[in-house]
Design an enzyme around this catalytic site. Sequence first.
Site, PDB file in Angstrom:
ATOM      1  N   ASP A 132      -7.129  -3.826   4.899  1.00 20.73           N
ATOM      2  CA  ASP A 132      -6.621  -4.544   3.743  1.00 20.73           C
ATOM      3  C   ASP A 132      -7.598  -5.670   3.423  1.00 20.73           C
ATOM      4  O   ASP A 132      -7.887  -6.502   4.283  1.00 20.73           O
ATOM      5  CB  ASP A 132      -5.217  -5.069   4.032  1.00 20.73           C
ATOM      6  CG  ASP A 132      -4.206  -3.930   4.051  1.00 20.73           C
ATOM      7  OD1 ASP A 132      -4.291  -3.059   3.172  1.00 20.73           O
ATOM      8  OD2 ASP A 132      -3.350  -3.896   4.960  1.00 20.73           O
ATOM      9  N   ASP A 154      -2.590   3.498   0.371  1.00 17.56           N
ATOM     10  CA  ASP A 154      -1.586   2.479   0.711  1.00 17.56           C
ATOM     11  C   ASP A 154      -1.120   1.660  -0.484  1.00 17.56           C
ATOM     12  O   ASP A 154      -0.811   0.491  -0.335  1.00 17.56           O
ATOM     13  CB  ASP A 154      -2.178   1.543   1.786  1.00 17.56           C
ATOM     14  CG  ASP A 154      -1.136   0.590   2.346  1.00 17.56           C
ATOM     15  OD1 ASP A 154       0.028   0.982   2.435  1.00 17.56           O
ATOM     16  OD2 ASP A 154      -1.493  -0.552   2.689  1.00 17.56           O
ATOM     17  N   HIS A 201      -4.444  -4.252  -3.278  1.00 17.33           N
ATOM     18  CA  HIS A 201      -3.026  -3.891  -3.229  1.00 17.33           C
ATOM     19  C   HIS A 201      -2.125  -4.753  -2.332  1.00 17.33           C
ATOM     20  O   HIS A 201      -1.010  -4.325  -2.000  1.00 17.33           O
ATOM     21  CB  HIS A 201      -2.866  -2.405  -2.880  1.00 17.33           C
ATOM     22  CG  HIS A 201      -3.298  -2.048  -1.480  1.00 17.33           C
ATOM     23  ND1 HIS A 201      -4.454  -1.375  -1.227  1.00 17.33           N
ATOM     24  CD2 HIS A 201      -2.726  -2.254  -0.284  1.00 17.33           C
ATOM     25  CE1 HIS A 201      -4.574  -1.182   0.074  1.00 17.33           C
ATOM     26  NE2 HIS A 201      -3.529  -1.712   0.677  1.00 17.33           N
TER      27      HIS A 201
HETATM   28 ZN   LIG Z   1      -3.115  -1.588   2.711  1.00 20.54          ZN
END
Ligand SMILES: [Zn+2]
Length: 1053
Positions: free
Chosen positions: A274, A384, A595
Site C-alpha cells: 500500500d 485491492d 486506494h
Molecule cells: Zn491495498
Amino acid sequence: MSDPGVQASLHKNLKTTLPRINNYINSTRFREVNLVDRLYPDSASVELSHWALPGGSGAWEQWTFNTIVTQTFTPVSVGSSYGPTWTTHWFRLVFSIPDEWVGSEVRLRWASNSEAAVWSESGQLLQGLSTGTSYMYRPDYTLTTNHQLGQTGPYTLYVEMAANRLFGASGDGDNISPPSPDLYFTLSRAEIARVDQQVYKLTRDLEVLYQLADKLVDLGDQRGYQALYTANQMVNSIIAGQDSVASSLADEYFSKGNGSRAHTLAVMGNCHIDSAWLWPYTETKRKVARSFSSQLALMDRYPEHIFVASQAQQWQWCKQYFPELWTRVKERVTEGRFIPVGGTWVEMDGNIPSGESFIRQFLLGQKFYQKELGITCKEFWLPDTFGYSAQIPALMNHMGLKRFLTQKMSWSLVNKFPHHNFTWEGLDGSTVLAHFPPGDSYVMSVTVEEAVRTERNLQDKGRASTSAFLFGYGDGGGGPTQDMLERTRRLADTDGCPKATLMTPDQLFTQLESDEHNFCRWVGELYLELHNGTYTTHADMKRLCRRAELELRDAELLLSQAIVVLGVTGVAQLLQESQVALEEAWQNVLLNQFHDVLPGSCIGMVYPEAQTMYQQAIQAANTVRDNAAAAIFGSSGEVTDILVNTLPWPRVEVVTVGGNPTLVSVPSMGTALPDSQTPSSQVTLTEVDGTFVIENGLIRAEIDSYGRVTSLRVIGDDADHDVFQRPPGTTSGEQLFGNQIVMYDDEPLYYDAWDVMDYHLETPVVLNDADSGYSVSSPVVVENTPLLCSVRWGVTFGSSTFTQDIQLTADCPHLTFLTSVSWGENRKIIKALHSTSLYTNIASFDIQFGHLERPTHMNTSWDSARYEVCGHKWADLSEPDWGVAVLNDCKYGWMARGHTLALSLLRSPKAPDDTADMGNHTFKYALLPHQGTLQEAGVVQRAYEFNAPILTIQAPPDRGLESWVRVLGQGVLLHTVKPAEDGSGAVILRMYECNGTRSKVTLALEWPVTSVKECNGLEEAGVDVPFVQDAGTTSINLAFTPFSIKALRLTLQ
Ligand SMILES: [Zn+2]
C-alpha cells in the site's frame, strides 16, 4: 492402493497420528527432541554497535549510507530497546564464522520486532527483515550456503532498523487503531547460526505432507492417508537416526504426478505494498527497497522464482532512493523474472478518480515502464480496490489493454460474485477479460489448504484450466519467502493437489484467453458490497482531487491554445517547461488517488502531506495556465480582466467582476470581456409567513423556516411537475422536503474509515425540522439583487454547526446550497436528503466519461446491498418527461431509494485516523429541476459548469471575444485538450459520448491543423481522420456510439 515402501501407522487412530506429525515440526513444546531445535545446531554472537539517526519519520531520506557508516556507533547488546515510533536505528554487526562450520549454510538471525534491512559493508541493500512479537516473516539472512575454510572473516554488516511494524505502529494491538507515537522495539536476537540443510529439507517435507494429510483426509480423499503414512514413517525414520531414509520417502511421495486434467495454479510472487496506509509515504519507499531486495536474494537461489510488482510510482521510488538496488532489479527485469504489472502510476481507487485521471494513471505508468524498462504492461492489475467503475473496460480499451485482475470482490458482504473468470462489458459495450484469483487473496503463503481452496472455490469449474495464485506477504510489502518457494517446489505436480507452476501474468492470461469462449459475461460496474463509506471519508481528499483534476484540465487547454498562437516552434520553451511542471503535478494527483489515500482510510499523518501535494499540483496547474494565458494574450502594457470559458459550449452566467455580481456571456472554449448582459428575467425573493419564494424566470423555489425546500419547479412546465409537491388528487401522506439535513449513527462493524453499514439507515435524525430539538436559525436574506438572491440559515447540533446560503442567480437553472460546516461529531454521517414527488425505479449517476443507472428499489439482494453508491458531479431522478438532478462540487457518496435522493456530506470515523474530517468544511450542491430527460435538460453540461467556473485572467484589453474550439451537435463532450506527451507540439483531443445515444458532431477548431489522426490513450497515432479547412476553421466530422471514448492527435503548423 498403498504406496510401496510406506508402512501405515500401527493404529488406525487419526487423532494421534496427524497431530504427531505437526508436533514434530511445529511445536513450542518438545522442540529440543524434535526437528525444531535441530535446524540451527550452532550459533555464535555478533559484536553490535548502534547509531540513532536523528529525526523522526522520513529523516532517513537526508542521509546516504556512506555518511551513516562514518557516524559514531555505540556498543549495545541484545535485549535493548529502540524508538520512539518512526525513528531509524543503524546497527553495525561484526562477526567471524567459525572454521568448524565449513561446508554449512550460515545465516544471520535477527529479531527486532520491527521492520529492518541488511546492508553490506559497501552499501548494498541485501535483504529486508521482518519480525514481530507474534510473527517471524523474514527473520534471517543467508550469509553463505557453503562456508569455506579461510573465509572466517571478520565480516561487517549493517542493519537499518525502522521503529515500526509491518503494519505500522498501532498502540493497542489492533492494526487499524491510530499509531502510538512512543513505541519502543526490543532487539531480542542478533546472532549468526549454522543451518542443518537436511533438517531444513525434512521440515519442509513434513510440513507439506502434514498439510496434504490434514486437508485431504478431511475431504475423505485416500491420498491424504498416503501422505499421512509417509509422514508418520518419516518421523519414525528420523527418530531411528535415518534422516536420509526419511528424505527419500518424501521425495518418492512428491514424485507422483497429477493427471493431465489437473487444475493449474499460476503461482506468482507478489507483495502488495500500500503506497500509504498505516504508515506514511516515506516508509513505503523503504518497504519497496526491503521487498525488492528480498526478492532479488531469493532469485539468486531459486531460478524458477517469478515476482510481479505494480505501481510505477514504487518503481520510481526504487530508482530515486536506492539506485544500486535499481540496477540489480533491472537485470532481473531483463530476464523476465521481475515483472512490472498493471501499467498504472499507483493502484488507484476504482470509483472516485475522473475518467481523465484513470487515463493518466495508465499514461504516466506505462510511460515510466517504457522509458526505464522498455516494457509496456499488458494487464490492469488492481487486486485491492474498493469497487470498480462501469467505465473501466472502455478506459482500458482506450489504453490498449484487454486483461484485468482483481480479487477484492470476494469481500462483498451480501452477495457472492458468481465468476472468477468472465468477459467484463463496460458502459459503452467494450469488453475485457477479467480474472479474480479464486483463492480470494493476494497474500497466499503456498499451503495445501490454499491450493485446494483455490481449486474448490473456482466459480468456473470445467470452464477454466488455470487460476492465478498470488503468494507472498503483502499490504505492508514483503513478498515470498524461501519457505514458500520450497513448498511451491513440493506442490509442483503432486497427486491430490492442483499443479503449482510459477508463471508470468502474460502466460496466465494467454491460458485464460484460450478458455475465454467458456466464460460468462458480466455487464456494468463491479460494485463492492463493503467499504462504501470511502466515497465520503476524508472530504479534503475528495475536494482536492476534484479541484486538481479540473485545474489541470484548464491548464492543458490553455497550453494547447498557446501552441496555436505561438506556433510549434515559438512555443517550444514554454511547452517544455510547462510539460515538466504538468507531469510532476499529475504525478502528485495520481499518487494521492492511491486506494487508501483518496478513500480516506490512511492514518492521520498521511493527510497533511497529501494535501500539500494536491495543493502543489493545483498551484503548478495555475502557473502553467497563467503562463499560457500570457503567451496567448500578451502581458505587456495595460491589462484588464478577460473571461475564459474552458468548456466546449457557450455560457451565460453570473460571475463576480470587480466584486459585483455580473451576468456575462462567454463563447465555447474561448474568451470574452466581462461585459454585463441583460438577464432574461430578474431574480426575485419574497417572504410570506416565514416561507421564502425565490425565482428567476427559469425556476421557482419555496424555502421554509427550517431551510428546507417545499416547492421546486421549472417555470412554464406543467404545474403538476413540482419536485416537492405531490400532484393534486394523489394520496397526501407525509410532506415532501428537499434539503433535509439528516444525521445517522455511523458505527461500522469494524472498518471504521471504510464502512457505512446498511443499518445506519435505521437511525435518521433530521436536523432541520420542528422535532429535532436542535437550534435552527431560520433563513434571513443576505442578498436580494436582480442578478443574485440568497437566504442564510443554519443549525447547531452536537459539537457541530451547519450554515448554508441558498442562492439563485439570473439565467441559472439550479438552486445552489453554499454550505459551511464546523464538524466535530463521533461516528455520525450527515446527508442532504431530498424526498421528491417523482415516480421512478431508477436513478442515474455521473461516473467517469459517462453515467449509469441503478435501481432505487430493494427487490433483490444485489439491489438492496447498493444502499450507498458512488457518483461524481451529479445524480438524477427522472420520469420520462421531467425530473430533478442534484449537482455537487466535491462529493461522491449517494443514496437513491424510492423517490428519495441523498448526497452524503461528511463522516466522522476514528480509525485509522482519529481526526478524520474534524474541523471546517465548505462545499456546495444544487437542485436542478428539469423538463424532459436529463439529456434534453443538459444535466451533464450544467454539472460541468457547476464545477468549472468561468476563469478571470489579466490580459491586454484589445483581446475580446473569440472561440477557439466549438462542438457542433449534441451528445459529445470534448473533455480534454492537451499537448501530446511526447513534447512534439501535437495536440490531443479526448471526447466521450455523454448522452448514451449515437451522436454525430462536427468539431470546429480555429487552429492551423495539418493532420488529424485517431489515437489511443497512449497517444499513439492511428488512422487518418478527414478534415476540411475553410477561412481558418478546421472542421472534423465524428460519429460516436453510446458512451464511447475517442481521442484525436492533431498536428499543428
Ligand atoms: Zn491495498
